[in-house]
Design a protein around this motif. Structure first.
Motif, PDB file in Angstrom:
ATOM      1  N   ILE A   1       1.195 -21.842 -11.985  1.00 11.39           N
ATOM      2  CA  ILE A   1       2.484 -21.152 -11.882  1.00 11.39           C
ATOM      3  C   ILE A   1       3.107 -21.031 -13.269  1.00 11.39           C
ATOM      4  N   CYS A   2       3.644 -19.851 -13.502  1.00 11.69           N
ATOM      5  CA  CYS A   2       4.294 -19.628 -14.780  1.00 11.69           C
ATOM      6  C   CYS A   2       5.804 -19.766 -14.577  1.00 11.69           C
ATOM      7  N   GLU A   3       6.404 -20.772 -15.182  1.00 13.52           N
ATOM      8  CA  GLU A   3       7.848 -20.972 -15.026  1.00 13.52           C
ATOM      9  C   GLU A   3       8.561 -20.594 -16.315  1.00 13.52           C
ATOM     10  N   THR A   4       9.606 -19.798 -16.199  1.00 13.57           N
ATOM     11  CA  THR A   4      10.384 -19.458 -17.393  1.00 13.57           C
ATOM     12  C   THR A   4      11.764 -20.088 -17.259  1.00 13.57           C
ATOM     13  N   ASN A   5      12.482 -20.091 -18.383  1.00 10.86           N
ATOM     14  CA  ASN A   5      13.847 -20.609 -18.346  1.00 10.86           C
ATOM     15  C   ASN A   5      14.720 -19.823 -17.384  1.00 10.86           C
ATOM     16  N   GLU A   6      14.432 -18.480 -17.308  1.00  8.29           N
ATOM     17  CA  GLU A   6      15.227 -17.643 -16.388  1.00  8.29           C
ATOM     18  C   GLU A   6      15.011 -18.078 -14.950  1.00  8.29           C
ATOM     19  N   ASP A   7      13.756 -18.463 -14.625  1.00 12.17           N
ATOM     20  CA  ASP A   7      13.488 -18.915 -13.244  1.00 12.17           C
ATOM     21  C   ASP A   7      14.334 -20.149 -12.940  1.00 12.17           C
ATOM     22  N   HIS A   8      14.310 -21.092 -13.876  1.00 17.21           N
ATOM     23  CA  HIS A   8      15.061 -22.337 -13.642  1.00 17.21           C
ATOM     24  C   HIS A   8      16.545 -22.041 -13.480  1.00 17.21           C
ATOM     25  N   THR A   9      17.051 -21.149 -14.369  1.00 21.77           N
ATOM     26  CA  THR A   9      18.479 -20.800 -14.297  1.00 21.77           C
ATOM     27  C   THR A   9      18.785 -20.121 -12.973  1.00 21.77           C
ATOM     28  N   LYS A  10      17.876 -19.241 -12.557  1.00 24.59           N
ATOM     29  CA  LYS A  10      18.084 -18.514 -11.290  1.00 24.59           C
ATOM     30  C   LYS A  10      18.213 -19.498 -10.117  1.00 24.59           C
ATOM     31  N   TRP A  11      17.309 -20.473 -10.061  1.00 23.65           N
ATOM     32  CA  TRP A  11      17.351 -21.418  -8.929  1.00 23.65           C
ATOM     33  C   TRP A  11      18.552 -22.359  -9.020  1.00 23.65           C
ATOM     34  N   MET A  12      18.912 -22.729 -10.246  1.00 27.98           N
ATOM     35  CA  MET A  12      20.091 -23.595 -10.369  1.00 27.98           C
ATOM     36  C   MET A  12      21.344 -22.817  -9.963  1.00 27.98           C
ATOM     37  N   ARG A  13      21.393 -21.534 -10.350  1.00 30.46           N
ATOM     38  CA  ARG A  13      22.564 -20.711  -9.952  1.00 30.46           C
ATOM     39  C   ARG A  13      22.627 -20.584  -8.436  1.00 30.46           C
ATOM     40  N   ARG A  14      21.457 -20.518  -7.812  1.00 32.06           N
ATOM     41  CA  ARG A  14      21.427 -20.451  -6.341  1.00 32.06           C
ATOM     42  C   ARG A  14      22.010 -21.752  -5.761  1.00 32.06           C
ATOM     43  N   ALA A  15      21.612 -22.872  -6.355  1.00 33.30           N
ATOM     44  CA  ALA A  15      22.142 -24.175  -5.885  1.00 33.30           C
ATOM     45  C   ALA A  15      23.662 -24.213  -6.064  1.00 33.30           C
ATOM     46  N   ILE A  16      24.134 -23.682  -7.195  1.00 32.73           N
ATOM     47  CA  ILE A  16      25.587 -23.676  -7.459  1.00 32.73           C
ATOM     48  C   ILE A  16      26.305 -22.766  -6.452  1.00 32.73           C
ATOM     49  N   PHE A  17      25.682 -21.631  -6.166  1.00 36.93           N
ATOM     50  CA  PHE A  17      26.286 -20.720  -5.169  1.00 36.93           C
ATOM     51  C   PHE A  17      26.389 -21.427  -3.812  1.00 36.93           C
ATOM     52  N   LEU A  18      25.279 -22.078  -3.423  1.00 34.70           N
ATOM     53  CA  LEU A  18      25.289 -22.789  -2.129  1.00 34.70           C
ATOM     54  C   LEU A  18      26.383 -23.859  -2.122  1.00 34.70           C
ATOM     55  N   ALA A  19      26.496 -24.567  -3.250  1.00 35.60           N
ATOM     56  CA  ALA A  19      27.522 -25.613  -3.365  1.00 35.60           C
ATOM     57  C   ALA A  19      28.910 -25.024  -3.148  1.00 35.60           C
ATOM     58  N   SER A  20      29.124 -23.822  -3.676  1.00 38.05           N
ATOM     59  CA  SER A  20      30.465 -23.213  -3.605  1.00 38.05           C
ATOM     60  C   SER A  20      30.851 -22.869  -2.163  1.00 38.05           C
ATOM     61  N   LEU A  21      29.876 -22.842  -1.252  1.00 38.74           N
ATOM     62  CA  LEU A  21      30.202 -22.551   0.150  1.00 38.74           C
ATOM     63  C   LEU A  21      31.030 -23.687   0.773  1.00 38.74           C
ATOM     64  N   GLY A  22      30.974 -24.852   0.133  1.00 36.59           N
ATOM     65  CA  GLY A  22      31.776 -25.979   0.640  1.00 36.59           C
ATOM     66  C   GLY A  22      33.130 -26.078  -0.051  1.00 36.59           C
ATOM     67  N   LYS A  23      33.542 -24.988  -0.716  1.00 36.50           N
ATOM     68  CA  LYS A  23      34.722 -24.976  -1.575  1.00 36.50           C
ATOM     69  C   LYS A  23      35.987 -25.628  -0.987  1.00 36.50           C
ATOM     70  N   ASN A  24      36.313 -25.306   0.253  1.00 38.57           N
ATOM     71  CA  ASN A  24      37.590 -25.798   0.794  1.00 38.57           C
ATOM     72  C   ASN A  24      37.430 -26.990   1.721  1.00 38.57           C
ATOM     73  N   THR A  25      36.208 -27.515   1.820  1.00 36.35           N
ATOM     74  CA  THR A  25      35.990 -28.496   2.890  1.00 36.35           C
ATOM     75  C   THR A  25      35.408 -29.844   2.460  1.00 36.35           C
ATOM     76  N   THR A  26      34.894 -29.988   1.246  1.00 34.20           N
ATOM     77  CA  THR A  26      34.129 -31.211   0.935  1.00 34.20           C
ATOM     78  C   THR A  26      34.957 -32.411   0.484  1.00 34.20           C
ATOM     79  N   SER A  27      36.191 -32.215   0.073  1.00 39.07           N
ATOM     80  CA  SER A  27      36.986 -33.338  -0.454  1.00 39.07           C
ATOM     81  C   SER A  27      36.992 -34.513   0.516  1.00 39.07           C
ATOM     82  N   PRO A  28      36.892 -35.738   0.087  1.00 40.78           N
ATOM     83  CA  PRO A  28      36.891 -36.207  -1.292  1.00 40.78           C
ATOM     84  C   PRO A  28      35.541 -36.074  -2.000  1.00 40.78           C
TER      85      PRO A  28
END
Ligand SMILES: NC(=O)c1ccc[n+]([C@@H]2O[C@H](COP(=O)([O-])OP(=O)(O)OC[C@H]3O[C@@H](n4cnc5c(N)ncnc54)[C@H](OP(=O)(O)O)[C@@H]3O)[C@@H](O)[C@H]2O)c1
Length: 365
Positions: A2-29
């Motif tokens: 498999i050929c992994e580039t920095n863009e691939d890693h950034t893309k998947w991390m951004r996906r994780a961040i997007f998923l995280a943002s779905l809990g925006k109003n509910t995760t506290s504390p």
């Protein structure tokens, strides 16, 4: 291979961040966390996010959503996986037993129970760990959680509405309405991002606000009144506990406790030893509030800024002129003597809400 580039890693991390943002109003504390799992060939095989405290963490949700064996694969997660038994089991154990080979973590967890220990355990288990992808985005998403963990105070945002000549109300206390309906409705939605909304006793007496999201968040944010006198009315919207929980915090060094009888049983009351707003910030942080909205008038707003309780501001500016030297300003006197003492704001974002202008900025403190 498999050929992994920095863009691939950034893309998947951004996906994780997007998923995280779905809990925006509910995760506290808890923090907002998202996780992505790829198989050994770099194909997406699962993802998940943390929705609410007590519910599965992002990593656990991703494992329970797995479509294929994760052995030899990789995980992208915006916050270091936990390694302690809380309401749910440690995520690190799940990652290790899954056979995942590489874990990409955006930022370390500031929670002392984790803070680097999760990373260490993963490495000790022979997993390749990479920390730091999309660090800025991850930090921004969880800045309230990070702030509370480090300072033991709630991340404070001060909001006010004013005319174009910088007035928040008439000298007789009247201020309804300065901004347009669209701005006011936006404030209701925007309150949903907060765990608590704070006003002072005088705003309660003058405005009798509801301080709710009008049903946009369930449960509604905690409504907090800070008072030095306890001289609060026996009837007001905040005493209607069917609309949301209310907490009255009073300064026991100045309050007249005979007024406690005005407050109904369903309202929580807590006393503090002074009128320092930092005490509210600490009490709310201890209760698990990551982010709180200060919707107070000039006197409490000035005290809250002085006590470093405000990290961001949101101003709604309406194209109206109130004029008059004695009409209300958003703040009292900070007693600055030199221009280098004044409060500077940064990272401003400006938007138009109909004819109103909304400015969001950060305080440098
Ligand atoms: N346009 C806007 O965005 C906006 C927003 C909010 C308010 N307002 C207006 O602001 C006016 C009220 O202004 P205000 O400055 O009196 O606001 P406030 O929000 O009521 O804050 C002042 C009150 O907070 C309590 N307090 C506790 N600790 C304090 C401290 N360290 N320093 C100062 N106060 C402390 C006191 O309550 P007790 O008196 O009960 O002891 C004090 O009277 C109202 O007319 C309201 O309409 C406008």
């Amino acid at each position: 291979m498999i050929c992994e580039t920095n863009e691939d890693h950034t893309k998947w991390m951004r996906r994780a961040i997007f998923l995280a943002s779905l809990g925006k109003n509910t995760t506290s504390p808890n923090p907002k966390v998202g996780a992505v799992i790829l198989d050994k060939n770099g194909k997406l095989i699962s993802e998940g996010f943390h929705y609410k405290a007590g519910m599965p963490h992002a990593e656990a949700m991703a494992f329970s959503n797995l479509k294929k064996d994760a052995k030899g694969g990789s995980m992208y997660v915006n916050l270091e996986p936990c390694c302690h038994q809380g309401k749910t089991p440690p995520c690190v154990d799940k990652v290790i037993s899954s056979g995942i080979k590489k874990v990409y973590i955006s930022i370390k967890d500031p929670d002392k129970r984790v803070s680097g220990k999760g990373i260490k355990l993963l490495k000790e288990a022979g997993i390749q760990v990479h920390v730091g992808l999309c660090r800025k985005e991850s930090f921004n998403l969880n800045k309230d959680f990070i702030y509370r963990n480090i300072s033991k105070k709630a991340f404070g945002v001060l909001k006010w509405a004013m005319s174009i000549d910088g007035r928040i109300g008439l000298k007789n206390g009247k201020s309804k309405w300065i901004t347009n309906e669209e701005s006011r409705s936006l404030v209701h939605s925007f309150r949903a991002e907060f765990d608590a909304i704070i006003i002072g006793g005088n705003t309660l007496r003058q405005d009798n606000p509801l301080l709710t999201t009008r049903g946009k968040k369930k449960p509604e944010p905690l409504r907090v009144v800070f008072t030095k006198s306890l001289d609060l009315p026996s009837k007001c919207n905040l005493w209607d506990c069917s609309k949301g929980k209310t907490l009255v915090i009073y300064d026991s060094s100045t309050a007249n406790e005979k007024f406690l009888t005005n407050i109904p049983q369903c309202v929580e009351v807590e006393k503090v030893s002074s009128d320092n707003p930092e005490l509210i910030s600490k009490i709310l942080a201890k209760r698990g509030c990551n982010k709180v909205l200060w919707e107070c008038g000039p006197r409490l707003a000035t005290a809250a800024i002085r006590a470093n309780c405000i990290q961001e501001i949101i101003t709604f500016i309406a194209p109206k002129i109130l004029g008059g030297e004695n009409n209300m300003n958003p703040f009292g006197d900070f007693e600055f003597k030199e221009m280098n003492e004044i409060i500077e704001l940064s990272d401003s974002q400006v938007s138009l809400i109909g004819n109103d202008i909304c400015v969001k900025s950060a305080l440098k403190n």
